[in-house]
Enzyme design. Structure first.
Site, mmCIF file in Angstrom:
data_model
loop_
_atom_site.group_PDB
_atom_site.id
_atom_site.type_symbol
_atom_site.label_atom_id
_atom_site.label_comp_id
_atom_site.label_asym_id
_atom_site.label_seq_id
_atom_site.Cartn_x
_atom_site.Cartn_y
_atom_site.Cartn_z
ATOM 1 N N ASP A 93 0.831 -1.210 0.000
ATOM 2 C CA ASP A 93 0.000 0.000 0.000
ATOM 3 C C ASP A 93 0.858 1.250 0.000
ATOM 4 O O ASP A 93 0.556 2.253 -0.671
ATOM 5 C CB ASP A 93 -0.925 0.008 1.222
ATOM 6 C CG ASP A 93 -2.062 -0.994 1.093
ATOM 7 O OD1 ASP A 93 -2.685 -1.318 2.122
ATOM 8 O OD2 ASP A 93 -2.327 -1.445 -0.038
ATOM 9 N N TYR A 104 -6.871 -20.377 -18.446
ATOM 10 C CA TYR A 104 -6.866 -21.813 -18.747
ATOM 11 C C TYR A 104 -6.652 -22.146 -20.220
ATOM 12 O O TYR A 104 -6.515 -23.330 -20.567
ATOM 13 C CB TYR A 104 -8.161 -22.479 -18.265
ATOM 14 C CG TYR A 104 -9.446 -21.930 -18.852
ATOM 15 C CD1 TYR A 104 -10.345 -21.235 -18.061
ATOM 16 C CD2 TYR A 104 -9.784 -22.112 -20.184
ATOM 17 C CE1 TYR A 104 -11.527 -20.732 -18.567
ATOM 18 C CE2 TYR A 104 -10.955 -21.625 -20.712
ATOM 19 C CZ TYR A 104 -11.820 -20.933 -19.895
ATOM 20 O OH TYR A 104 -12.992 -20.438 -20.424
ATOM 21 N N CYS A 151 -54.603 -26.137 -34.715
ATOM 22 C CA CYS A 151 -54.851 -26.171 -33.268
ATOM 23 C C CYS A 151 -54.437 -24.834 -32.666
ATOM 24 O O CYS A 151 -53.378 -24.283 -33.014
ATOM 25 C CB CYS A 151 -54.052 -27.308 -32.628
ATOM 26 S SG CYS A 151 -54.094 -27.301 -30.818
#
Length: 686
Positions: A38, A237, A438
């Protein structure tokens, strides 16, 4: 310090911080305490504020340097980001190997790695510096999330120094890859990886069902500061760019040499028995990990064989996800309904007492067909085991018969369609309603025709379609384009303005690409991916297909065997396509669509265009252009246009005498621009 010393100090600080990141994430060693790091970052930040001319894109301070975005830009993948097909048992794995060996009968070596339950990303490095970070999206088109990717400490903003890479490669014995780095970095390197969230960090968040959803939601925050707060991590990967790798194992080793964090829980297996052992070990020991996995990925290690096997649908043949036992729960089956689909197939759907399975509340599950009901011997009132693996539709896997009370009711498969009373016919394992008129078949066919992947007609939802059918206004999808002013005005929920908007929305969709058009036809067994493959096949015989009627003469020359030549087209799909195009009623339907002005156009390559991913709407009268001309201009620049105001609209252009769209846009905080601002915007690109 003079200016040269300042620049040198900044370079030293940057290199020291980057070396600490590499050591921690890749080598699993702490060089410095968090407090020391930091302090070093603070010194670098202070110097950059005083000497901004020395800020570089790969500086550690730039991880959270981006401003909040209004939206993510779309980005087209040069190499598709494929997903994997799933295996759940040894039989599934054996069948996968047998299928591959029929195509390429060689000795296979397998590379096994953990399947991290996260979000797939791609990373592009130009001359060693991170240039683009993107999500998978649909595999072909993703979102540019570069600013958010930069907040993930595990992902390097720049590759290691070349000398360090060469040294690493020598130590790994990767001599072929060294040649790519001898003089300079390769111009472009593409990496694939996974972004995920640790259990510990997930527990601190609210509003997410599981770590995978949390990782996805966090990476897609428009404000990168929020993404940074979520503490995401990543494993690389796959190496897409050719750097001399011969095996998938070598890809992992090269990635580590370049400075990427890779998962070390991998194994090269020489047969399926070793694969099973690897999978079983991690299923038992997954609780020892600090992140979620849902299986392993099995990849044919030899890259040459992997490439030769090719792709089927959206998945490579040479790799498969070997999943752990699916997540499951018990609940009560309260009822069964029988749904009629657009092809007339009757599907039994189990209505369940709501239960949570894998972070999702499940209240319905597919029972597939009559044979599945008989196999399970499932009854209404039974206690059943519901499984859900990944994103697949929940299924009933087992009935706990020991908990039966005697009040359970047998499920009786209907002999007639519940909507039109037609006698059902048996086709293989399925029952089908043969009545093409239908109500359910007509409705589902039109819903599919107007859906997002097909004609994408804005404002035409299921309820409106039902209303149009019920009032005798439409019987086929083609009837949508026959609607005119006055037809809808007296229907409940419609007035002059809403009628005009819907008809405009329908007519604005008369131009469509060939893959979307084929998908819209609703040919049985032909989804979006197979529609793309069929379109490519047809265009190889006739480059210009301008109208639906062009398909009639073109398809007359083909037999079933011709369609079997299309990759991923088996007997079932090929017969279905052949039969569809040879039915007289379908030929009439295609002619009808042509007569109504439907045009088949080339799919626009919008990636990189200035308005790519933007949705425009217009209201009021424009002075310089007609509304249609203005829409065509922005569409040619990559935008979509719509007649309806919703959250998906990015910009509303307001002319004289604006209508109700203006008030709606103001309520939704949509960006509103005047006609003059619109012309000023266009002037940058025209």
């Amino acid at each position: 310090m003079d200016i040269r010393e300042v620049k040198k100090r900044m370079e030293q600080l940057k290199n020291t911080i980057n070396e600490a990141r590499y050591s921690y994430h890749v080598l699993n060693k702490d060089l410095y305490s968090p407090e020391v790091l930091d302090s070093l970052k603070k010194e670098l930040f202070d110097l950059e504020q005083k000497f901004p001319q020395f800020i570089t894109p790969d500086s550690p301070t730039q991880r959270i340097g981006g401003k909040p975005l209004k939206e993510f830009k779309k980005i087209r993948h040069k190499t598709p980001m494929l997903s994997f097909n799933d295996a759940f048992s040894f039989d599934d794995l054996e069948n996968w190997e047998h299928r591959n060996k029929r195509i390429n009968p060689r000795d296979y070596e397998y590379f096994c790695e953990l399947k991290i339950d996260g979000l797939a990303i791609k990373l592009i490095y130009k001359n060693g510096i991170l240039d683009v970070g993107a999500t998978r999206g649909d595999g072909y088109l993703g979102e540019d999330v570069t600013q958010n990717i930069k907040t993930i400490e595990a992902i390097p903003l720049s590759l290691l120094p070349r000398e360090r890479i060469i040294s690493n490669l020598k130590n790994e014995g990767l001599e072929k890859t060294i040649d790519f780095f001898k003089n300079e970095y390769p111009e472009e390197i593409e990496i694939r990886g996974e972004v995920f969230m640790y259990f510990e960090d997930f527990k601190k968040l609210e509003g997410f069902a599981n770590p995978r959803n949390a990782a996805s939601g966090s990476l897609r925050q428009l404000d990168p500061r929020i993404t940074a707060e979520r503490k995401l991590d990543s494993f690389a990967y796959a190496l897409i760019t050719n750097l001399g790798q011969k095996t998938h194992e070598e890809e992992h080793r090269i990635l580590k040499c370049l400075g990427f964090k890779v998962n070390h829980n991998t194994k090269v297996c020489h047969n399926l028995k070793e694969v099973i052992d690897f999978r079983n070990y991690w299923e038992k020991n997954r609780h020892n990990l600090s992140y979620e996995i849902d299986g392993i990925v099995v990849t044919i290690n030899q890259n040459k064989i992997f490439k030769e096997l090719g792709i089927v649908g959206k998945a490579p043949r040479g790799a498969i996800a070997f999943k752990f036992s699916p997540k499951e729960a018990t609940t009560i089956l309260e009822d069964v309904i029988f749904q009629t689909g657009r092809t007339g197939i009757i599907t039994p759907v189990a209505i369940l007492k709501p239960v949570e399975v894998g972070g999702v509340t499940v209240s319905k599950a597919s029972l597939h067909n009559e044979e599945e009901i008989q196999r399970l011997d499932v009854r209404i009132g039974d206690t059943v085991v519901v499984i859900r693996s990944g994103d697949v539709i929940p299924q009933i896997s087992k009935v706990i018969k020991e908990l039966r009370t005697g009040k359970e009711k047998k499920i009786i498969f209907p002999s007639h369609c519940s909507l039109c009373q037609s006698k059902l016919i048996k086709e293989g394992a399925y029952w089908r309603c043969p009545n093409k008129n239908c109500y359910a078949v007509v409705k589902e066919r039109i819903i599919h025709f107007a859906s997002k992947g097909a004609f994408d007609i804005d404002g035409l939802g299921e309820k409106i379609i039902e209303k149009l059918i019920d009032n005798g206004l439409i019987k086929t999808p083609a009837d949508l384009f026959k609607l005119k002013q006055g037809d809808l005005r007296y229907l409940s929920g419609f007035d002059v303005l809403s009628e005009r908007n819907l008809i405009k929305s329908i007519n604005s969709r008369k131009k469509i690409s060939l893959p979307r058009f084929i998908f819209a036809l609703g040919i049985r067994h032909v989804g979006e991916e197979k529609a793309k493959l069929l379109a490519h096949f047809l265009k190889s015989y006739q480059e210009k297909i301008k109208s639906p009627s062009d398909l009639i003469k073109l398809t007359e020359r083909f037999q079933v065997n011709d369609y079997l030549m299309i990759p991923d087209f088996g007997e079932k799909v090929s017969h279905s396509v052949f039969e569809w195009f040879n039915k007289e009623e379908n030929k009439i339907f295609l002619e009808d669509l042509s007569d109504l002005g439907i045009e088949i156009i080339e799919e626009r390559a919008t990636s990189g265009q200035p308005f790519n991913g933007q949705v425009f709407a217009f209201t009021g009268e424009l002075e310089r252009y007609s509304r249609e001309q203005a829409k065509k201009i922005v569409e040619n620049l990559g935008a979509e246009t719509t007649e309806n105001i919703s959250k998906r609209v990015n910009i509303l252009v307001v002319g004289k005498y604006p209508g109700s769209k203006l008030a709606k846009a103001q309520k939704l905080n949509i960006k509103i621009i005047s006609e003059e601002e619109f012309y000023s915007l266009l002037s940058q690109y025209l």
